[in-house]
Design an enzyme around this catalytic site. Structure first.
Site, PDB file in Angstrom:
ATOM      1  CD  GLU A 400      -1.886  -2.327   1.513  1.00  0.00           C
ATOM      2  OE1 GLU A 400      -2.827  -3.135   1.506  1.00  0.00           O
ATOM      3  OE2 GLU A 400      -0.717  -2.628   1.876  1.00  0.00           O
ATOM      4  CG  HIS A 467     -12.152  -6.830   6.377  1.00  0.00           C
ATOM      5  ND1 HIS A 467     -11.498  -7.541   7.342  1.00  0.00           N
ATOM      6  CD2 HIS A 467     -11.502  -7.082   5.208  1.00  0.00           C
ATOM      7  CE1 HIS A 467     -10.497  -8.217   6.787  1.00  0.00           C
ATOM      8  NE2 HIS A 467     -10.475  -7.950   5.502  1.00  0.00           N
TER       9      HIS A 467
END
Length: 661
Positions: A400, A467
């Site tokens: 990322e 999440h």
């Protein structure tokens, strides 16, 4: 020290010598000025000049270099005037960063230099983006990025090398191994015999060289540059060297053994090359003294141009304006919505916006984990790779930070990019790049970061603590970012198109639970919705609900189940910048305000809105401003626990509390 001149003419050797001597003599002068208080801080590169100078001269002037704070030779070898560099070091508004940055923490497009940030490692990922741009443009160019031995311990080093190798990018990773990361010796930094051995682990070539030998550095880097361009591959270079002064002047070098200083003192890059030129008959003592005197005069002349105290006149308006790149809003008006306008889901509207933006912007690149053949975990990018090819719709490794850095590198070369953060929760792995590199770069040296990061966010799908988070408030505090959070398919399409058009970094939040659960009319033609403008969802008289994202649908569902009430609902749509005019109008409409958001209560965006209302709209209020938010806990996995966690579970309680005032 053994020098090999190879095919270098006398003129070229003298050019290298003058280029090597210039940063040394500037530094010696700066150390005097530091003691006089004319500059406040200095990071010395004395003893390491051969690396900066040799590597820079090996590159083409138009190829980007990403140096660190000990690389004065990069800036002088790119012919940046000392007078303006000195103003930069003084913090003058006439320097390269208008007094906003220190020493070498700045960049300059004219000289193809991208300035560092203090975290060091993130620059490596930016170099990947530049290399990718060169590759996409089919340019015969390579980019050069510096790291210290300490920086190789950072995750950014691993990510950047891995991405460069996987994507076959023409990037030269140059490690200045000077034996210490501030005071930490390399024996406490890594355990491999040589850092160049790391290259093999990434499937790339590497070489270890004498970083104090200007001819070795120059010749090696020229060859490596040609290799990177010819084979479209990265390369790792470890340059062995030593800094003869402290990490910065105030820290000193008491931790360095005296015998080590004496040993490296004998390897001084300037003195040794000077001796070689004498041996070769290229220069004699008289000519050397003449060259030194010429440089000394040039330095004094440049400094005299900017002599005198530094006067800074702060301009608050200018400071605020320069935080963002100008975003000329040419609004592509939304086609009329009528009975014939097709209904689309939120996910389809986002996909359509990406598709149409890819058609409109040939320089737009999509990046993210599993977004190509697989179409992304939420299938937002399904079919786009087949339509636009893998060069523009790119699967990324699990890196990322490096990929966010890549987006900035692409922007330096005039590209737009949209990165999908597979889940908004995973943004923590790229946090530094977003808040310290993307967000600050325009304020620091006027460089736009033409980047959109898509952030699938929110709870309601039973996905648990990692999440399901709503983390938009983490970024609402960061000047230089823009934050967009649509609640309807129509806005989702137009706001994403506007975000892609915007030259500033935009975090675009997409609620996962809304992807396929809501539909609405979406015009098929391309259009934009202006960033920074809220939308009145419905007019009402009893109380006002200010909200965004899923909160909009909670408010409408509550209205439907309570027809006796008249709710005024404002959808913020953009969280940074906030539409304060619309907020003020909403307060004035009913005098009772409930701020509703899915994010947890403490430190949420609602707190800032409540503070604004209390400070600027107090006389309009008929009741205290209330905030209805989710519990101050992580998001639980069990769906019953999750329902209890969400703000919607307490919406009725807060509405009723407001109504009784």
């Amino acid at each position: 020290m053994h020098f090999e001149r190879k095919n270098c003419s006398n003129e070229e050797l003298i050019r290298l010598y003058k280029s090597l001597l210039l940063p040394r003599m500037i530094e010696e002068k700066m150390l005097v000025l530091l003691r006089q208080g004319r500059i406040s801080k200095w990071f010395s590169g004395i003893g390491q000049e051969a690396i900066s100078v040799g590597a820079t001269l090996a590159m083409k002037p138009e190829e980007w270099i990403l140096p660190l704070h000990r690389n004065l030779g990069v800036f002088t070898s790119r012919n940046m005037p000392l007078s303006k560099l000195f103003l930069q070091w003084q913090g003058s508004q006439d320097g390269y960063s208008n007094g906003r940055e220190r020493s070498f923490h700045f960049g300059n497009r004219e000289h193809a230099i991208c300035g560092m940030i203090s975290h060091l490692g993130p620059q490596l990922g930016v170099a990947d983006g530049i290399g990718l741009a060169y590759k996409l443009q089919k340019k015969n160019k390579a980019t050069l990025v510096f790291s210290g031995d300490g920086g190789t311990s950072e995750g950014d080093f691993h990510e950047a090398l891995n991405v460069a190798s996987v994507w076959d990018l023409p990037v030269i990773f140059l490690i200045e191994n000077n034996g210490y990361g501030l005071s930490t010796p390399v024996s406490e930094q890594y355990r491999c015999e040589s850092l160049v051995y790391k290259a093999e682990g990434y499937g790339m070539q590497g070489v270890r060289i004498d970083g104090n030998n200007i001819l070795t550095v120059y010749d090696t880097l020229r060859g490596i540059r040609e290799y990177c361009i010819k084979y479209q591959r990265p390369y790792l270079v470890e340059c062995m060297t030593f800094r003869m002064r402290g990490h910065e002047e105030a820290s000193g070098i008491k931790y360095v053994p005296q015998e080590l200083l004496e040993d490296w003192g004998k390897k001084d890059p300037v003195a040794n090359f000077e001796g070689f030129l004498r041996e070769q008959g290229v220069l004699d003592d008289s000519r050397i003294e003449q060259l030194r005197e010429n440089i000394r005069e040039t330095i004094e002349l440049e400094l005299n141009e900017v002599a005198g105290p530094v006067h800074v006149v702060p301009d608050t308006e200018e400071e605020l304006v320069d935080t963002y790149a100008p975003a000329p809003y040419v609004i592509e008006e939304m086609p009329p919505v009528d009975a014939g306008t097709p209904e689309k889901r939120l996910v389809d509207a986002i996909s359509e916006s990406l598709d149409q933006s890819m058609q409109r912007h040939s320089n737009l690149v999509l990046m993210g984990q599993d977004i190509a053949e697989y179409g992304g975990v939420f299938k937002v990018t399904e079919g786009l790779m087949e339509k636009y090819g893998k060069s523009r719709v790119r699967n990324t490794p699990l890196c990322e930070s490096a990929i966010v850095g890549c987006t900035l590198g692409l922007s330096l070369e005039g590209y737009k990019s949209v990165m999908e953060m597979q889940f908004a929760d995973f943004v923590t792995a790229g946090f530094n790049q977003i808040v310290n590199n993307l967000a600050k770069i325009h304020y620091r040296w006027g460089q736009a970061a033409d980047v959109v990061i898509r952030m699938p966010t929110g709870a309601g799908v039973g996905a648990g603590p990692f999440h399901s988070q709503s983390n938009e408030a983490w970024f609402a505090h960061v000047p230089g970012l823009k934050i967009v959070y649509p609640s309807t398919p129509m806005d989702a399409k137009g706001l994403l198109a506007a975000a892609i058009n915007d030259p500033n970094p935009v975090l675009y939040f997409e609620h996962k639970a809304l992807y396929r659960s809501i539909t609405g009319p979406v015009p098929e033609d391309y259009y934009t919705v202006e960033i920074g403008k809220a939308r009145t969802v419905q007019d009402g008289d009893d109380l006002s609900i200010i909200t965004y994202g899923a909160g909009v649908h909670w408010a409408l569902d509550y209205q439907q189940s309570h027809p006796e009430l008249s709710l005024h609902v404002l959808d913020l749509r953009t969280l940074l910048p906030l539409d304060y005019a619309a907020i003020r109008e909403t307060v004035a409409r009913t005098g009772k305000v409930l701020i509703l958001h899915e994010d947890t209560l403490t430190g949420g965006v609602g707190a800032e809105i409540a503070a604004f209302i209390g400070e600027h709209c107090f006389s309009m209020l008929d009741a205290p401003v209330l905030r209805c938010a989710s519990l101050d806990t992580p998001v639980p996995f069990n769906t019953d626990l999750e329902k209890n966690f969400l703000a919607s579970a307490r919406l009725d309680e807060y509405v009723q509390k407001l109504l009784i005032y």
